[in-house]
Every structure is written in structure tokens, then in C-alpha cells.
Design an enzyme around this catalytic site. Structure first.
Site, PDB file in Angstrom:
ATOM      1  N   GLU A 157       0.799  -1.228   0.000  1.00  0.00           N
ATOM      2  CA  GLU A 157       0.000   0.000   0.000  1.00  0.00           C
ATOM      3  C   GLU A 157       0.836   1.285   0.000  1.00  0.00           C
ATOM      4  O   GLU A 157       0.689   2.143   0.878  1.00  0.00           O
ATOM      5  CB  GLU A 157      -0.973  -0.010   1.191  1.00  0.00           C
ATOM      6  CG  GLU A 157      -1.906  -1.222   1.153  1.00  0.00           C
ATOM      7  CD  GLU A 157      -2.781  -1.353   2.395  1.00  0.00           C
ATOM      8  OE1 GLU A 157      -2.679  -0.498   3.296  1.00  0.00           O
ATOM      9  OE2 GLU A 157      -3.575  -2.309   2.460  1.00  0.00           O
ATOM     10  N   ASN A 198       2.112  -4.650  -3.412  1.00  0.00           N
ATOM     11  CA  ASN A 198       0.715  -5.005  -3.194  1.00  0.00           C
ATOM     12  C   ASN A 198      -0.084  -3.766  -2.795  1.00  0.00           C
ATOM     13  O   ASN A 198       0.375  -2.966  -1.983  1.00  0.00           O
ATOM     14  CB  ASN A 198       0.655  -6.050  -2.067  1.00  0.00           C
ATOM     15  CG  ASN A 198      -0.693  -6.693  -1.892  1.00  0.00           C
ATOM     16  OD1 ASN A 198      -1.268  -7.206  -2.843  1.00  0.00           O
ATOM     17  ND2 ASN A 198      -1.193  -6.698  -0.662  1.00  0.00           N
ATOM     18  N   HIS A 234     -10.362  -6.072  -2.429  1.00  0.00           N
ATOM     19  CA  HIS A 234     -11.416  -5.974  -1.412  1.00  0.00           C
ATOM     20  C   HIS A 234     -12.583  -5.236  -2.075  1.00  0.00           C
ATOM     21  O   HIS A 234     -12.598  -3.999  -2.137  1.00  0.00           O
ATOM     22  CB  HIS A 234     -10.910  -5.220  -0.179  1.00  0.00           C
ATOM     23  CG  HIS A 234      -9.827  -5.933   0.550  1.00  0.00           C
ATOM     24  ND1 HIS A 234     -10.019  -7.144   1.160  1.00  0.00           N
ATOM     25  CD2 HIS A 234      -8.516  -5.601   0.761  1.00  0.00           C
ATOM     26  CE1 HIS A 234      -8.888  -7.544   1.735  1.00  0.00           C
ATOM     27  NE2 HIS A 234      -7.964  -6.620   1.498  1.00  0.00           N
ATOM     28  N   GLU A 262      -5.990 -10.579  -1.991  1.00  0.00           N
ATOM     29  CA  GLU A 262      -6.785 -10.464  -0.762  1.00  0.00           C
ATOM     30  C   GLU A 262      -8.279 -10.409  -1.088  1.00  0.00           C
ATOM     31  O   GLU A 262      -9.035  -9.643  -0.484  1.00  0.00           O
ATOM     32  CB  GLU A 262      -6.371  -9.218   0.032  1.00  0.00           C
ATOM     33  CG  GLU A 262      -4.893  -9.177   0.380  1.00  0.00           C
ATOM     34  CD  GLU A 262      -4.479  -7.953   1.192  1.00  0.00           C
ATOM     35  OE1 GLU A 262      -5.351  -7.359   1.855  1.00  0.00           O
ATOM     36  OE2 GLU A 262      -3.279  -7.601   1.153  1.00  0.00           O
ATOM     37  N   ASP A 264     -12.007 -10.478  -1.311  1.00  0.00           N
ATOM     38  CA  ASP A 264     -13.295 -10.691  -0.645  1.00  0.00           C
ATOM     39  C   ASP A 264     -14.290  -9.723  -1.271  1.00  0.00           C
ATOM     40  O   ASP A 264     -13.915  -8.689  -1.825  1.00  0.00           O
ATOM     41  CB  ASP A 264     -13.238 -10.559   0.882  1.00  0.00           C
ATOM     42  CG  ASP A 264     -12.586  -9.284   1.384  1.00  0.00           C
ATOM     43  OD1 ASP A 264     -12.733  -8.220   0.732  1.00  0.00           O
ATOM     44  OD2 ASP A 264     -11.922  -9.323   2.435  1.00  0.00           O
TER      45      ASP A 264
END
Length: 447
Positions: A157, A198, A234, A262, A264
Site C-alpha cells: 500500500e 501489493n 477488497h 486479498e 473478498d
């Protein structure tokens, strides 16, 4: 032992109860996701919590996935909470589990602005000291797991939404080249590990993903070791970026691998059949976009069960973001992933499992009820039933199920010992409830 209370005789009242079910958690008839992914030349992963890697959670983590990411176990605040004092317990546990189940491990994460130890963030450091601390941390952690970690999220990030660099202890203290240095140090500690940058909200083509693209292009031109980019993903139900595959392809065209790291897909609660169907379509489209690009090598879900998801505590009013429900039963999203990987899984036929509601006895202030879940043509590994009362009835006690009531809405889930309903079999649970005035049967729908 519960005490039975009897009152005026009342004919038993029956109705269908909304029953949320899926195929058995073991998926005996389905090809595991990891095997489907392997046939496509891909890796399917999940983030895990080390302490939970037993029982059904461990069986699913080991049986369905070919890669594990430690959710928190390898972050700086966990592994070095006190300067010079290291705690590798959970990280070692996850690595050992992965090795025992022939899985890759994705290291997460070496350089981040969050979840750092207080001794680091509260310290006063010169640039040279800060660089030394970062170099030592990377060398120590990557070196400890040399040869055991397939890929590292080295830098996590680094960008703001507008594509500018995020103000962090690393950027503010070391400048933008903290990223190149971190990658270089990680490569020196384990030359075989794949090294990634990432970030989130970089799934589609936008200012942030373009900044990441430009950074990777610059690093490669300078000979800095960079092997891939991680798109966290996400996402929100119904909001998969239309340019996802295009974005994956443009990074691949730079000569780096891409991973969905990641994944979801959260929804506004409560969930319902429409939201679950859209979630299935969304998971399928994300995985399909990865399968369509040869250099998209890994799709990792950020926790595979709703009971181990960060979403509910981070996004109030949202949840149900993973492929499995809290009872470890696969949701439609699981089948979306499977289908994108070429699977031919099927959900139980409509009406194969059902629930009936009965009032067995009633008195002037309360009543005893029971619900029977039965199957014909399918089986369950866990179950959950829901109904809405129409006259202020309140459940006061339940047995053989865990029941919660919010206003008029009631939800009852299987106990640890009676979730299994075989084809041709049934289970029953009961409850006592209070009422005044009238006791109409619930208004229900079959879900």
C-alpha cells in the site's frame, strides 16, 4: 434438562421456514479448488489464522487451497513487538501446516505503514538509522524463511488514491527509493522468492493503478528486482471493475506476474438470495479475469469463511464477504470460483431440503415450538433457519440450536453436534417463547 410446560391443547401449526443451505462442507462430490486451479496452471490461496488450523477449518484450508497467506502472523508488529525480541510462533505454525499439505506460502508483509510495533513508530530515527532498521527487518524475516516462501508482498500500500505516494514512516524518512531498497534487500536474503508490490483499489485502470504501473515500469528499467504486482481486490457486491482483465493484462505486458492477493466481496447485511447470486457472479468474474491472462498466477481469498473475515468489524453494516458461511458451508460464491476454474459443481436441487415449524403446546403467556429440517435428494453439513414473527413473540430458550432474535427476526443455526442432515434424514430443534394476545404462525419464505 429442559422442563416441559403444558397448557391448553392446540393443533400443531406448520409452515415452511426460510432454510439457508448448501452442499456438504466436505464437497465429497466436487473437485477441490486447488485441483481445478492446478489444471489451469494457477494457484488458489487463502489467508489464514494459525490458531484455527484444526478441525473443519484446518481440513478446508488444507484440502481446498494450494497457497496460504498469514493474515497477521508475519507483520512487523507481530514478529518483533519489542526491538530485538522476535516471536515466530504463529508464522512457523502456518509454514509447517503448508508444508504438511503441499502448499505454497505467500509472505505478507515486510514494509507497511500499518501494524508496526510502537517502538518503531514512536522512535526518533535518522534516515540512516531507519534504513538500517528496515534492512535488518527484511534480512531477518526473509532469511529465516529462505526457501520456504514462494512469494513476498514486500511493499504494501505505497500509494494514495490519486496516485501520489502515501505519507508514511518509510516515505517520509527515506524517500520513494525505500521501495527499490526493500526489494533489493529482500532479493539478497532469498534470491528464489518472487517479490511483489501489493495495494488496494488498483484492480481497475485508474490513477492509483497507473501510478503502480509507472513505478513497476521504472523499477524494471533500473534493474530493481520486481517479479509481480498484487491486486488486493477488497470489493463490494456488484462493483467489480469493468477494466479488471485489461488492467491485469497491462501489468503482465510489463513482464511481471500478477496475483489477486486479498479477494473478498462484501455485501450490505443481511444477505439474501439475490445478493448471494450477485456475489457468486462477482467471484466468478474476478477469477475468470485472472484465468484469462497467462501471467496472472494466483488468486487468494482474504479468509475463506465469514467467521474469519475482517470485513464485519471494518465496514459496519457489511459482511458475508467470503466463499464459506460461518458454519463452514460453501456459499454460491464458492461455486462461482469453482466454475471459473472449470469446475462442474452443482448445488442441491431446489426443495431437496426444507424446514417445518410447529407449535406443540401453548399456554396463556407462552408456547413451545419446534422446527424440523429434513432432506430428500441432498444432504447438509450445517444449517440455518430464519423466520419473522408477526405478533411480538419472543424466544426465551432454545435447545439443539443456537437462536438469536432481533426485533421480530429470528435466526437459528445448527449446534456443533447436529449440523449434518443426511439424504433422507432429519433433525429437530425446539424452543420456548413468550406471547400475548395471539400467536399466528410466522410469515415465511423459502430461501
Amino acid at each position: 434438562m429442559r422442563s416441559l410446560r403444558f397448557g391448553l391443547p392446540l393443533a400443531a401449526l406448520f409452515t415452511g421456514v426460510a432454510l439457508l443451505f448448501t452442499a456438504p462442507a466436505a464437497h465429497a462430490a466436487d473437485t477441490p479448488l486447488r485441483d481445478l486451479a492446478a489444471a489451469k496452471g494457477r494457484v488458489i490461496g487463502t489467508a489464514v489464522t494459525g490458531s484455527k488450523l484444526t478441525g473443519t477449518y484446518g481440513d478446508l484450508a488444507g484440502g481446498q487451497f494450494s497457497s496460504l497467506t498469514p493474515g497477521n502472523a508475519m507483520k512487523w508488529g507481530t514478529v518483533e513487538p519489542v526491538q530485538g525480541t522476535f516471536n515466530w510462533t504463529e508464522a512457523d505454525q502456518i509454514v509447517a501446516f503448508a508444508q504438511a499439505h503441499n502448499q505454497q506460502v505467500r509472505g505478507h508483509t515486510l514494509v507497511w505503514h500499518n501494524q508496526n510495533p510502537s517502538w518503531l513508530t514512536n522512535g526518533t530515527w535518522t534516515s540512516a538509522q531507519l534504513a538500517g532498521l528496515l534492512h535488518n527487518h527484511i534480512s531477518t524475516e526473509v532469511g529465516r524463511y529462505k526457501g520456504e516462501i514462494t512469494a513476498w508482498d514486500v511493499v504494501n500500500e505505497p500509494f494514495n488514491e490519486d496516485g501520489s505516494y502515501r505519507s508514511t514512516i518509510w516515505y517520509d524518512g527515506l524517500g520513494a527509493d525505500y521501495i527499490a531498497n526493500a526489494l533489493t534487500w529482500a532479493h539478497a536474503a532469498d534470491p528464489a522468492a518472487k517479490l511483489y508490490i501489493n495495494d488496494y483499489n488498483v484492480e481497475g485502470v485508474n490513477a492509483k493503478s497507473t501510478a503502480l504501473y509507472d513505478l513497476v515500469k521504472d523499477l524494471k528499467s533500473r534493474g530493481v528486482p520486481i517479479d509481480g504486482v498484487g491486486l488486493q481486490a477488497h470489493l463490494v457486491v456488484g462493483q467489480v471493475p469493468a477494466t479488471l482483465q485489461q488492467n491485469i493484462q497491462r501489468f503482465a505486458d510489463l513482464g511481471v506476474d500478477v496475483a489477486i492477493t486479498e479477494l473478498d466481496i462484501r455485501m450490505a447485511l443481511p444477505s439474501d438470495s439475490s445478493k448471494l447470486a450477485q456475489q457468486k457472479a462477482d467471484f466468478k468474474s474476478v477469477v475468470a479475469a485472472c484465468v484469462a491472462v497467462s501471467r496472472c498466477v494466483n488468486v487468494t481469498v482474504w479468509g475463506f469463511t465469514d467467521s474469519d473475515s475482517w470485513v464485519d468489524s471494518t465496514f459496519p453494516g457489511y459482511g458475508a464477504a467470503t466463499p464459506y458461511d460461518a458454519n463452514y458451508a460453501p456459499k454460491p460464491a464458492y461455486y462461482g470460483i469453482s466454475e471459473a476454474l472449470g469446475g462442474t459443481t452443482t448445488t442441491p436441487p431446489t426443495g431437496a431440503c426444507a424446514a417445518s415449524y410447529a407449535v406443540s403446546s401453548q399456554w396463556n403467556t407462552g408456547f413451545t415450538g419446534q422446527v424440523t429440517i429434513s432432506c430428500s435428494g441432498a444432504s447438509l453439513s450445517s444449517w440455518k433457519v430464519n423466520w419473522t414473527y408477526g405478533a411480538g413473540q419472543q424466544i426465551t430458550q432454545a435447545w439443539n440450536a443456537t437462536c438469536t432474535q432481533s426485533g421480530a427476526s429470528v435466526s437459528c443455526a445448527s449446534a456443533s453436534y447436529n449440523g449434518t442432515v443426511p439424504d433422507g434424514g432429519s433433525v429437530t430443534f425446539g424452543f420456548n417463547a413468550a406471547w400475548t394476545g395471539s400467536n399466528p404462525v410466522p410469515t415465511v419464505t423459502l430461501g
